[in-house]
Design an enzyme around this catalytic site. Structure first.
Site, PDB file in Angstrom:
ATOM      1  N   MET A   1      19.479  44.321  64.572  1.00 37.50           N
ATOM      2  CA  MET A   1      20.472  44.498  65.764  1.00 37.50           C
ATOM      3  C   MET A   1      21.783  45.246  65.658  1.00 37.50           C
ATOM      4  O   MET A   1      22.758  44.755  66.056  1.00 37.50           O
ATOM      5  CB  MET A   1      20.538  43.150  66.448  1.00 37.50           C
ATOM      6  CG  MET A   1      18.995  42.536  66.595  1.00 37.50           C
ATOM      7  SD  MET A   1      19.219  40.672  66.963  1.00 37.50           S
ATOM      8  CE  MET A   1      19.254  40.123  65.377  1.00 37.50           C
TER       9      MET A   1
ATOM     10  N   ASP B   1       5.144  39.430  71.856  1.00 37.33           N
ATOM     11  CA  ASP B   1       6.444  40.021  72.235  1.00 37.33           C
ATOM     12  C   ASP B   1       6.204  41.765  72.390  1.00 37.33           C
ATOM     13  O   ASP B   1       5.125  42.146  72.270  1.00 37.33           O
ATOM     14  CB  ASP B   1       7.454  40.059  71.066  1.00 37.33           C
ATOM     15  CG  ASP B   1       8.225  38.581  71.018  1.00 37.33           C
ATOM     16  OD1 ASP B   1       8.125  38.035  72.086  1.00 37.33           O
ATOM     17  OD2 ASP B   1       8.612  38.224  69.961  1.00 37.33           O
TER      18      ASP B   1
ATOM     19  N   LYS C   1      11.277  40.273  75.933  1.00 38.97           N
ATOM     20  CA  LYS C   1      12.527  40.723  76.719  1.00 38.97           C
ATOM     21  C   LYS C   1      12.694  42.062  76.598  1.00 38.97           C
ATOM     22  O   LYS C   1      12.843  42.761  75.253  1.00 38.97           O
ATOM     23  CB  LYS C   1      13.762  40.087  76.209  1.00 38.97           C
ATOM     24  CG  LYS C   1      13.448  38.403  76.277  1.00 38.97           C
ATOM     25  CD  LYS C   1      14.628  37.707  75.340  1.00 38.97           C
ATOM     26  CE  LYS C   1      14.087  36.265  74.814  1.00 38.97           C
ATOM     27  NZ  LYS C   1      13.966  36.187  73.361  1.00 38.97           N
TER      28      LYS C   1
HETATM   29  N1  SAH Z   1      11.724  39.499  63.527  1.00 37.26           N
HETATM   30  C1  SAH Z   1      11.897  40.753  63.330  1.00 37.26           C
HETATM   31  C2  SAH Z   1      13.192  41.008  63.991  1.00 37.26           C
HETATM   32  C3  SAH Z   1      13.163  40.909  65.356  1.00 37.26           C
HETATM   33  S1  SAH Z   1      15.066  41.082  65.905  1.00 37.26           S
HETATM   34  C4  SAH Z   1      11.553  41.113  61.939  1.00 37.26           C
HETATM   35  O1  SAH Z   1      11.348  40.208  60.990  1.00 37.26           O
HETATM   36  O2  SAH Z   1      11.441  42.369  61.640  1.00 37.26           O
HETATM   37  C5  SAH Z   1      14.914  43.027  66.256  1.00 37.26           C
HETATM   38  C6  SAH Z   1      15.837  43.842  65.420  1.00 37.26           C
HETATM   39  O3  SAH Z   1      14.730  44.101  64.390  1.00 37.26           O
HETATM   40  C7  SAH Z   1      15.996  45.335  65.929  1.00 37.26           C
HETATM   41  O4  SAH Z   1      16.941  45.248  66.733  1.00 37.26           O
HETATM   42  C8  SAH Z   1      15.793  45.973  64.841  1.00 37.26           C
HETATM   43  O5  SAH Z   1      17.235  46.092  64.043  1.00 37.26           O
HETATM   44  C9  SAH Z   1      15.167  45.536  63.866  1.00 37.26           C
HETATM   45  N2  SAH Z   1      13.669  46.146  63.795  1.00 37.26           N
HETATM   46  C10 SAH Z   1      12.327  45.468  64.314  1.00 37.26           C
HETATM   47  N3  SAH Z   1      11.569  46.616  64.186  1.00 37.26           N
HETATM   48  C11 SAH Z   1      11.828  47.593  63.742  1.00 37.26           C
HETATM   49  C12 SAH Z   1      11.676  48.916  63.042  1.00 37.26           C
HETATM   50  N4  SAH Z   1      10.281  49.111  63.158  1.00 37.26           N
HETATM   51  N5  SAH Z   1      12.392  49.721  62.476  1.00 37.26           N
HETATM   52  C13 SAH Z   1      13.783  49.204  62.482  1.00 37.26           C
HETATM   53  N6  SAH Z   1      14.074  48.226  62.806  1.00 37.26           N
HETATM   54  C14 SAH Z   1      13.364  47.350  63.470  1.00 37.26           C
END
Ligand code: SAH
Length: 507
Positions: free
Chosen positions: A176, A39, A61
Site C-alpha cells: 500500500m 475479496d 472494498k
Molecule cells: N494480504 C495481502 C496484502 C493485502 S494489502 C498479501 O499478503 O499480499 C494490499 C496491498 O498488497 C496492495 O496495496 C499492494 O501493495 C499489495 N499487493 C497485493 N497484490 C499485489 C500484486 N499482485 N502485486 C503487487 N502488489 C500487490
C-alpha cells in the site's frame, strides 16, 4: 432445542492473483465450503472449484469507498458459522500479512468458533520472485521487512518516526505504498538511508499485467508518478533491486504482455489456457462450443460387443473419454475388452489413449483424417472391420475413404458440439485481445454464430489444415497455422504469430 454445533471458519490466503499460486489446501477447502466470503484481489478463477450450491459472497472494498466495514464482515462470518456451515474466508495473498486476518481470527476465538488459517503466497514474495529481485542475498541483504506505506491512523505519524526503519539492515518492502511514496521515501532518506539506494515498484505482480519500474530511493516517487504505476503495487527498497536487470524472467516470456482468446469448450480449455499462461499470456476463456454427450446407437455398440471389430479409429480425445464411459455403462466392458488394433488420429489422441493404458498401434504423421486414411491403407488395414467412435457432425472423409477401399465401417456417434453465446463482458475483453485460437472447425462456425463479424484486428491462429480451411471458407484470414496439429503446436504458433518481443514494460 439443542444448540447448533458451529461450523468451522477457514481464513484462507489465495495468493497474489495467479490461479497457479493457490495452495492445494486452499483449493480443497474452496471445493468443500458451504459459503465463501471473498475479496477483490483474488485470482480470476479462484472460485471455479466451489460447489454449485455454495453461497459466494463478495465483501471486498474498492479503494476509496466505505463498503462493507470490517465489523459487518466479521459479524456475517460468525453468523454463518453459528448456522453450522463450513465457511471459507478467502483473501488475497496471505491472510496475516496486511489482510486483517489477525482481527478476524480474534473475533472467531472470542466467539468460540473453530477456525483454521491457511497461509497464502504474499504479494512481496510473489512479485519479487517474478520481477527477479531476491529479497535476501548473501552479498546484498541480510533480512527483509514488510512494511505498510500508510501512516498510523491513530498517531498520524510518518512511517519512520524514530529513523529505525531507515537503518534496517536489509530489504524494505512497502505494501500500500504508492499514495504516500514521496513522503515515505523522504522520511527514509532523512533517517539516513542512502538516496542512491536502488528501488523498484511492481504493479500487478505475478499476473499477466505485471509492470516493473526501477529507480533509486531518491527518484522512485517521481518515476512511479511519471510512469503511471497504480495500486496494487509494492515498493521494494534495497541493493537487491539491482539484480532485476539480469534476473527479470517473467516479462521476457514469449507471450508476456499479450492477451489470447481461447474458444474451445470450457472443460477442454484448461490445458491450452495453462500452456499460454505459462508463456506469459493473459488468457481470455471464451468458449463458443460445449460438448454434449448423446445416447449411443445400440446396433453399432452391439457390433463392438460381439467382437466383430478388428480396428478402432479414435479421432479425438473426447471420443476416447466418451467411448470408455459408454462401454462401461452400457456393456460393463473396459480397456481389457479392446482386443483390436487401435489407431489414433494424432499425438493428443494417442496420449489420451495412454491414460487408459492403451498404446496406439497406428498414428499418422499429420493429425488429419486424410493422413490417417492414407496410413491405414498403406499399412494394409483397408479390408478390416473398423469402428469409428466420434462426434455426430464429423467429416465423412475417413469412413467414406475406408469404405471405398473395401473396409466394413461402423460409425458410433457419441457426442455433439452445441453453440454457447459468450457473456457480453467476456466478448468485450476478447475484442481487445491480441490473438484468438481456433481448435476445430466447430469453434470457427460457432464463433461466427455468436459474433457474425468475427473479431477484426486480432491475429487468428489455427490448430491445423482442416480448421484453417473452415476459417478461410468463413472469411476469417488465417494469420498462422500450427506446424504440429496439437496444443503444443498451437501455443508455439501463437507465439510465432505475435512475433514476440519481450512484453514487459521495462521502463
Ligand atoms: N494480504 C495481502 C496484502 C493485502 S494489502 C498479501 O499478503 O499480499 C494490499 C496491498 O498488497 C496492495 O496495496 C499492494 O501493495 C499489495 N499487493 C497485493 N497484490 C499485489 C500484486 N499482485 N502485486 C503487487 N502488489 C500487490
Amino acid at each position: 432445542m439443542e444448540d447448533q454445533v458451529p461450523g468451522k471458519v477457514s481464513l484462507v490466503g489465495a495468493g497474489p492473483g495467479d490461479p497457479g499460486l493457490m495452495t492445494a489446501r486452499a483449493l480443497e477447502l474452496i471445493s468443500r465450503a458451504d459459503v465463501i466470503f471473498y475479496d477483490r484481489l483474488i485470482p480470476p478463477d479462484a472460485l471455479s472449484g466451489a460447489r454449485d450450491d455454495a453461497e459466494l459472497i463478495y465483501v471486498g472494498k474498492m479503494p476509496g469507498t466505505v463498503h462493507n466495514p470490517q465489523e459487518e464482515i466479521n459479524r456475517r462470518i460468525v453468523d454463518a458459522a453459528r448456522e453450522g456451515r463450513e465457511v471459507v474466508r478467502l483473501k488475497g495473498g496471505d491472510p496475516f500479512i496486511f489482510g486483517r486476518g489477525g482481527e478476524e481470527a480474534e473475533e472467531l476465538a472470542e466467539a468460540g468458533i473453530p477456525f483454521e488459517v491457511v497461509p497464502g503466497v504474499t504479494a512481496a514474495i510473489a512479485a519479487t520472485a517474478t520481477a527477479g529481485i531476491p529479497l535476501t542475498h548473501r552479498d546484498d541483504s541480510a533480512g527483509v521487512a514488510f512494511v505498510t506505506g500508510h501512516r498510523d491512523a491513530k498517531t498520524e505519524q510518518g512511517i519512520d518516526p524514530d529513523g529505525s526503519l531507515a537503518l534496517f539492515p536489509g530489504t524494505l518492502v512497502f505494501y500500500m505504498g504508492v499514495k504516500r511514496l514521496a513522503e515515505n521515501a523522504a522520511d527514509l532518506i532523512a533517517g539516513g538511508r542512502p538516496a542512491d539506494q536502488p528501488a523498484a515498484a511492481i504493479q500487478n505482480g505475478a499476473t499477466p499485467k505485471q509492470r516493473v519500474v526501477t529507480a533509486t530511493l531518491g527518484t522512485i516517487a517521481a518515476k512511479v508518478e511519471a510512469e503511471g504505476i497504480r495500486p496494487p503495487a509494492l515498493i521494494v527498497i534495497g541493493d537487491v533491486v539491482r539484480h532485476h536487470s539480469k534476473l527479470a524472467w517473467f516479462g521476457n516470456r514469449p507471450l508476456a504482455g499479450r492477451s489470447v482468446v481461447v474458444t474451445r469448450a470450457r472443460h477442454q480449455a484448461g490445458k491450452l489456457a495453462a500452456m499460454l499462461r505459462g508463456q506469459g499470456a493473459d488468457v481470455i476463456e471464451m468458449p463458443v462450443i460445449e460438448i454434449q454427450p448423446i445416447a449411443p446407437d445400440r446396433e453399432a455398440l452391439d457390433v463392438f460387443a460381439r467382437g466383430e471389430i478388428d480396428l478402432i479409429c479414435f479421432t479425438s480425445p473426447n471420443s476416447i473419454d466418451r467411448f470408455f464411459e459408454v462401454i462401461g455403462e452400457e456393456l460393463e466392458m473396459d480397456a481389457r475388452d479392446l482386443s483390436t488394433w487401435v489407431a489414433a488420429i494424432g499425438p493428443s489422441t494417442a496420449r489420451k489413449l495412454k491414460e487408459y493404458g492403451i498404446r496406439a498401434d497406428i498414428v499418422p504423421d499429420r493429425a488429419v483424417a486424410e493422413s490417417l486414411l492414407g496410413k491405414l491403407v498403406d499399412d494394409g488395414h483397408a479390408d478390416k472391420r473398423i469402428l469409428i467412435p466420434r462426434a455426430q457432425e464429423a467429416r465423412e472423409v475417413l469412413p467414406d475413404g475406408l469404405r471405398q477401399v473395401g473396409a466394413d465401417v461402423t460409425i458410433l456417434p457419441l457426442y455433439r458440439t452445441v453453440p454457447v453465446s459468450p457473456e457480453p463482458e467476456v466478448l468485450k475483453k476478447a475484442a481487445e485481445a491480441d490473438a484468438i485460437t481456433f481448435t476445430s472447425a466447430s469453434t470457427v462456425k460457432n464463433l461466427l454464430a455468436a459474433v457474425p463479424d468475427g473479431l477484426p484486428g486480432l491475429v487468428n491462429v489455427s490448430i491445423g489444415p482442416v480448421t484453417s480451411e473452415a476459417m478461410r471458407k468463413a472469411g476469417i484470414e488465417v494469420s498462422a497455422e500450427a506446424e504440429q496439429s496439437d496444443l503444443n503446436g498451437l501455443a508455439a504458433a501463437v507465439a510465432a504469430a505475435l512475433n514476440c518481443e519481450p512484453g514487459e514494460a521495462e521502463l
